[in-house]
Design a protein around this motif. Structure first.
Motif, PDB file in Angstrom:
ATOM      1  N   TRP A  75       0.825  -1.203   0.000  1.00 32.90           N
ATOM      2  CA  TRP A  75       0.000   0.000   0.000  1.00 32.90           C
ATOM      3  C   TRP A  75       0.863   1.258   0.000  1.00 32.90           C
ATOM      4  O   TRP A  75       0.739   2.113  -0.866  1.00 32.90           O
ATOM      5  N   TRP A 112      -7.435   4.149  -2.293  1.00 34.85           N
ATOM      6  CA  TRP A 112      -6.989   5.261  -1.452  1.00 34.85           C
ATOM      7  C   TRP A 112      -8.152   6.216  -1.209  1.00 34.85           C
ATOM      8  O   TRP A 112      -8.390   6.662  -0.085  1.00 34.85           O
ATOM      9  N   ASP A 115     -10.651   4.826   1.170  1.00 34.85           N
ATOM     10  CA  ASP A 115     -10.130   4.756   2.525  1.00 34.85           C
ATOM     11  C   ASP A 115      -9.983   6.124   3.184  1.00 34.85           C
ATOM     12  O   ASP A 115     -10.139   6.252   4.392  1.00 34.85           O
ATOM     13  N   THR A 116      -9.677   7.149   2.399  1.00 32.85           N
ATOM     14  CA  THR A 116      -9.384   8.450   2.998  1.00 32.85           C
ATOM     15  C   THR A 116     -10.507   9.475   2.844  1.00 32.85           C
ATOM     16  O   THR A 116     -10.764  10.244   3.753  1.00 32.85           O
ATOM     17  N   SER A 118     -14.092   9.070   1.111  1.00 30.54           N
ATOM     18  CA  SER A 118     -14.972   8.179   0.359  1.00 30.54           C
ATOM     19  C   SER A 118     -15.771   8.884  -0.736  1.00 30.54           C
ATOM     20  O   SER A 118     -16.098   8.274  -1.750  1.00 30.54           O
TER      21      SER A 118
END
Length: 146
Positions: A75, A112, A115-116, A118
């Motif tokens: 990641w 990404w 996760d950060t 949406s």
């Protein structure tokens, strides 16, 4: 049967495919699914792009997913490549040099975003969905962790 399988995969929500740990595309390119196979002299892993002409270092992006060392993560290793500023100006050339590498970059960016932030996932989602239109044989053969 490949077209039927492709249609069925396209019907599965993208978030489900992204969330699975099953090697779906690699499995579909296994021995029994290898016909028609990848064309001879194809370079889906982008190893023949001359280094001086690369928009980005494709081999380093690909190797980011093969980290086996403790305290490393694909990641974090991949993020430094997928958000490379050179790609902003040369995205078209990058997709011509290494289309499947660009697919992987878009998948990482979509993950990404999910996760950060949406709400920004939907910016990348159409580009990732295009992957499902590709030949499942070539995707499995390409050497990229799709």
């Amino acid at each position: 049967h490949a077209q039927d399988v492709s249609r069925q995969l396209y019907a599965v929500p993208l978030l489900v495919i992204m969330g699975t740990e099953w090697p779906i595309f690699a499995l579909l390119n296994s021995y029994d699914w290898s016909w028609p196979g990848a064309p001879a002299h194809s370079d889906y892993s982008c190893q023949t792009v001359p280094e001086a002409e690369e928009v980005m270092q494709w081999s380093l992006l690909r190797s980011a997913f093969r980290t086996g060392e403790p305290q490393t993560s694909w990641w974090y290793e991949s993020l430094k490549y997928v958000f490379d500023p050179k790609l902003v100006d040369n995205f078209y050339l990058a997709s011509r040099q290494c289309l499947y590498g660009v697919y992987v970059m878009n998948m990482v960016k979509a993950m990404w975003a999910a996760d950060t932030e949406s709400s920004s996932f939907f910016i990348y989602e159409p580009y990732v969905r295009w992957i499902l239109y590709e030949s499942i044989h070539y995707l499995g053969h390409g050497g990229w962790p799709i």
